[in-house]
Design an enzyme around this catalytic site. Structure first.
Site, mmCIF file in Angstrom:
data_model
loop_
_atom_site.group_PDB
_atom_site.id
_atom_site.type_symbol
_atom_site.label_atom_id
_atom_site.label_comp_id
_atom_site.label_asym_id
_atom_site.label_seq_id
_atom_site.Cartn_x
_atom_site.Cartn_y
_atom_site.Cartn_z
ATOM 1 C CG ASP A 79 31.584 30.414 35.037
ATOM 2 O OD1 ASP A 79 31.838 30.641 35.875
ATOM 3 O OD2 ASP A 79 30.619 29.234 34.728
HETATM 4 C C1 BGC Z 1 30.970 27.627 37.555
HETATM 5 C C2 BGC Z 1 30.040 28.743 37.931
HETATM 6 C C3 BGC Z 1 30.374 29.310 39.350
HETATM 7 C C4 BGC Z 1 31.801 29.773 39.361
HETATM 8 C C5 BGC Z 1 32.073 30.327 40.499
HETATM 9 C C6 BGC Z 1 32.305 28.005 37.651
HETATM 10 O O1 BGC Z 1 33.324 26.914 37.614
HETATM 11 O O2 BGC Z 1 30.969 27.238 36.095
HETATM 12 O O3 BGC Z 1 28.747 28.202 37.916
HETATM 13 O O4 BGC Z 1 29.474 30.425 39.792
HETATM 14 O O5 BGC Z 1 32.574 28.549 39.044
HETATM 15 O O6 BGC Z 1 32.327 29.447 41.469
#
Ligand code: BGC
Length: 740
Positions: free
Chosen positions: A262
């Protein structure tokens, strides 16, 4: 490209190039020919690393993605196209209800269709991978990301997970779908106290029984990617948890796709205190088998050094790079880097009338009727309706995580009701979503000047209220649309007060003195505490953030174009002090009923009910469906047999009904204490007016197994109770036995 050619390509790539494939950056790095000084300096990576980056996040649109692809390919020695990934959480341009609302449809077939649509639209805009489904089971609505999850139950979330993955990937071969990336592995929804980015700590039995099934369902459905969690599980960050990523995901479940971190979570390994520095973080994430580092400098800056000094085998880099190349090849990007996209196609595919119709249907099924005193609803359409409230004419019904959607496309409640009843509708906003500037500032999203504009001065606010009271007085029915600010739900939207904002409740109390019928429409990304508004209201509709066609769907329910069929996929508490509150809690030694103790020394609160306001699975329809003749065909089954369950439903109303028949069970005696009830099956059945229908379930004995504290699935012989009903509380019961 044939496999041999792909192998040759890998063999010909430099280490630097291979590492590039393991880096993912966001759009701002690629917006123009010369990347601005800002993002590079902030992240601290080289221009070379950016040039060699293998995937890009949240860049969409035919024109933009084509340009990006051209620019990036020209910079890569082997002209390798980039993978484009995006958060398509509940729709791309056509926005569906938030996933918590999707859970409330209890209709996986419909959700599959919705996600197929989302994949079609995103693919037409040149995107290849969706960072969805998010299927973290959550028991705590204080957690803002509750919005993103189908709900609190492992079985329901698993059904949704399978449907969502299948939907996204259904048309992939025709370049009209997306690779699905399930997230956040694992147990992100179990973070303590509902506090964002906090840690999850739990027994293996709890983990495997309640949190893992939805991810496994996604893997079984063939999802191409898995995203790790920002949180720790039992003290180990998901991003570098070798046991999770290798032993469970790959070996036990057979996942052979791509693993991505993530956002910045590789870098955050040091913040957690799990890695000493970036170099250590890179080593640990690679050792755990993490392929792509999303938006952090760690792989870009550290992998080469680790390989060069022999700390990391180049085979590991090769294996990870191979998985990236394989996915690109599977998508046909080497032959067609644009993925069949064009601006014309985009226009033809996005937000068509058919797609609007579909999202309206989904929203119709997602809305949950929580209260309907004296059958006030549906309205006849002949009444004079006073539509009041901050969400009455509001386009943010698409919610905060619909990042590619446009609120302007959204139909408001006012617009929809006007179409239906024209002049019999009057409207006044009455009050704002919130008048609390401090809280609005706390959201961390809204610029200070905007907050000043959002909160009117006292005089203007008073005028708004007076206007609302006036139109209410002249009406037959008040429809009051309230809720939480859309920025309060979603990532980093943890909060401790789950009540409606004070100003909204104050106006409700004033409206209630008029003696008119009141319908409350609650727009929220989580279960809110509604116990202080039930008395003043005749009817309550839980609307979630219902999406692009939300206004129409709300009008459909208000005016009886459909009989509501949504059922809660998450428990609604009396008060937030009960959280985490969920139906599948373990049996206690001192239950409130049936304990040897009476009065004080049972499992209860001294200042609030222990029961929820609205239980899991709950929701009303117009006209009731009755359940009778619940039977099991066999009183005993062997572990290799199935149990046949029969129940008869009667619809004595004139409504076409969609009834969700829910089957729960309880294992009377087990070597690990079991939940009082656990959902094991459900069917959403259609019932014609004045009709009867027998519903049958075949449940293999294995469904009654549980996970022990070694994470092993076991089925222990013994007696079980089986419950069937319209929600987790109102059930009928039969018993059966599993024999050796
Ligand atoms: C989130 C994810 C997301 C990623 C990309 C993160 O802050 O936890 O769920 O897919 O950002 O945008």
């Amino acid at each position: 490209m044939r496999e041999k050619e792909l192998r040759d390509l890998l063999a010909d790539m430099s280490l630097e190039e291979k590492i590039g494939q393991l880096i993912q950056l966001s759009g701002e790095f690629f917006q123009s020919k010369d990347i601005s000084y800002g993002p590079i300096q902030k992240l601290g990576i080289s221009q070379k690393a950016i040039d060699l980056t293998g995937s890009v996040l949240n860049v969409t649109g035919a024109r933009v993605t084509k340009e990006l692809q051209d620019r990036q390919m020209a910079k890569q020695p082997h002209n390798i196209p980039v993978l484009l990934m995006a958060d398509v959480i509940y729709g791309f341009k056509t926005i569906f209800p938030i996933p918590l609302g999707l859970g409330a449809t209890w209709n996986p077939e419909l959700i599959q269709e919705a996600f197929r649509t989302a994949g079609n639209e995103a693919a037409a805009s040149g995107n290849h991978v969706s960072f969805a489904p998010m299927v973290d089971v959550t028991h705590d609505p204080r957690w803002g990301r509750t919005l993103e999850s189908p709900g609190e139950d492992a079985y329901l979330n698993s059904q949704m997970s399978r449907a969502m993955v299948t939907g996204f990937q259904e048309d992939l071969a025709d370049k009209a779908g997306q690779v699905s990336c399930v997230k956040h592995f694992a147990a992100y929804g179990g973070v303590e106290a509902g506090l964002e980015y906090n840690s999850a700590d739990m027994s293996l039995s709890n983990l495997f029984q309640n949190y893992m099934p939805p991810y496994q369902a996604a893997v079984d459905a063939g999802c191409g990617m898995v995203m790790t969690s920002l949180s720790t599980l039992n003290g180990v960050p998901g991003t570098a948890d070798k046991w999770l990523l290798q032993d469970v995901l790959k070996k036990q479940w057979g996942f052979d796709g791509l693993l991505i971190s993530d956002y910045a979570s590789v870098y955050e390994l040091t913040k957690h205190g799990f890695a000493a520095d970036d170099r250590d973080a890179a080593q640990k994430a690679m050792d755990a088998g993490l392929d792509i580092d999303m938006k952090s400098p760690v792989y870009a800056n550290e992998l080469q050094g680790l390989v060069e000094d022999g700390s990391l085998s180049v085979d590991k880099i090769d294996a990870a790079c191979w998985r990236v190349l394989e996915l690109k090849n599977k998508l046909g990007l080497f032959e067609d880097p644009y993925f069949g996209t064009s601006e014309e196609k985009e226009k033809l595919v996005n937000l068509t009338a058919a797609k609007r119709k579909l999202t309206r249907k989904v929203a119709d099924e997602a809305l949950v009727l929580l209260q309907n005193k004296n059958d006030l609803l549906p309205l006849t359409g002949q009444e004079k309706i006073a539509l009041i409230g901050p969400y009455a004419d509001e386009k943010s019904l698409i919610g905060m995580w619909a990042v590619h959607g446009d609120p302007a496309d959204c139909v408001t409640i006012k617009e929809a009701l006007e179409e239906e009843i024209g002049e019999r509708l009057s409207y006044a906003k009455g009050t704002e979503v919130s008048l609390d500037k401090e809280k609005l500032r706390g959201l961390g999203f809204i610029p200070a000047e905007e907050i000043e504009q959002m909160v009117p001065d006292e005089q203007t606010e008073k005028k708004q209220q007076v206007e609302a009271i006036k139109i209410a007085q002249e009406s037959d029915v008040i429809v009051y649309a309230v809720g939480e600010n859309s920025y309060e739900a979603g990532e980093a939207g943890s909060k401790t007060d789950l009540h409606l904002p004070e100003n909204q409740v104050a106006l409700l109390n004033d409206l209630a003195t008029l003696g008119k019928k009141i319908v409350l429409i609650n727009v929220s990304g989580r279960p809110l505490v509604l116990s202080n508004v039930t008395e003043q209201c005749d009817a309550i509709i839980q609307a979630w953030f219902p999406g692009t066609e939300g206004g129409h769907a709300i009008a459909d329910v208000l005016l009886g174009k459909i009989s509501p069929s949504g059922r809660l996929s998450m428990t609604f508490p009396y008060t937030e002090g009960q959280e985490p509150l969920y139906y599948a809690h373990l049996s206690t030694g001192r239950p409130r009923q049936g304990s040897q103790h009476v009065g004080r020394f049972v499992s209860r609160y001294i200042d609030a009910p222990a029961e929820p306001l609205y239980p899991f699975g709950y929701g009303l329809s117009y006209g009731k469906v009755n359940y009778r003749d619940l039977t099991v065909k066999q009183s005993h089954i062997q572990s290799t047999e199935s149990l046949q369950v029969n129940v008869t439903l009667t619809n004595a109303s004139d409504w076409q009904q969609k009834e969700t028949v829910q089957v729960y069970f309880h294992d009377d005696v087990a070597s690990v204490v079991q939940p009082v009830k656990r959902l094991v099956a459900f069917k959403k059945v259609r019932l014609a007016p004045q009709s009867e229908q027998k519903v049958t379930f075949e449940l293999p004995a294995e469904k009654f197994s549980f996970y022990d504290n070694q994470g092993k699935q076991v089925l222990e012989p013994g007696t079980f109770q089986l419950f069937v009903g319209a929600n987790s509380r109102d059930v009928q019961k039969v018993e059966f036995e599993v024999v050796k």
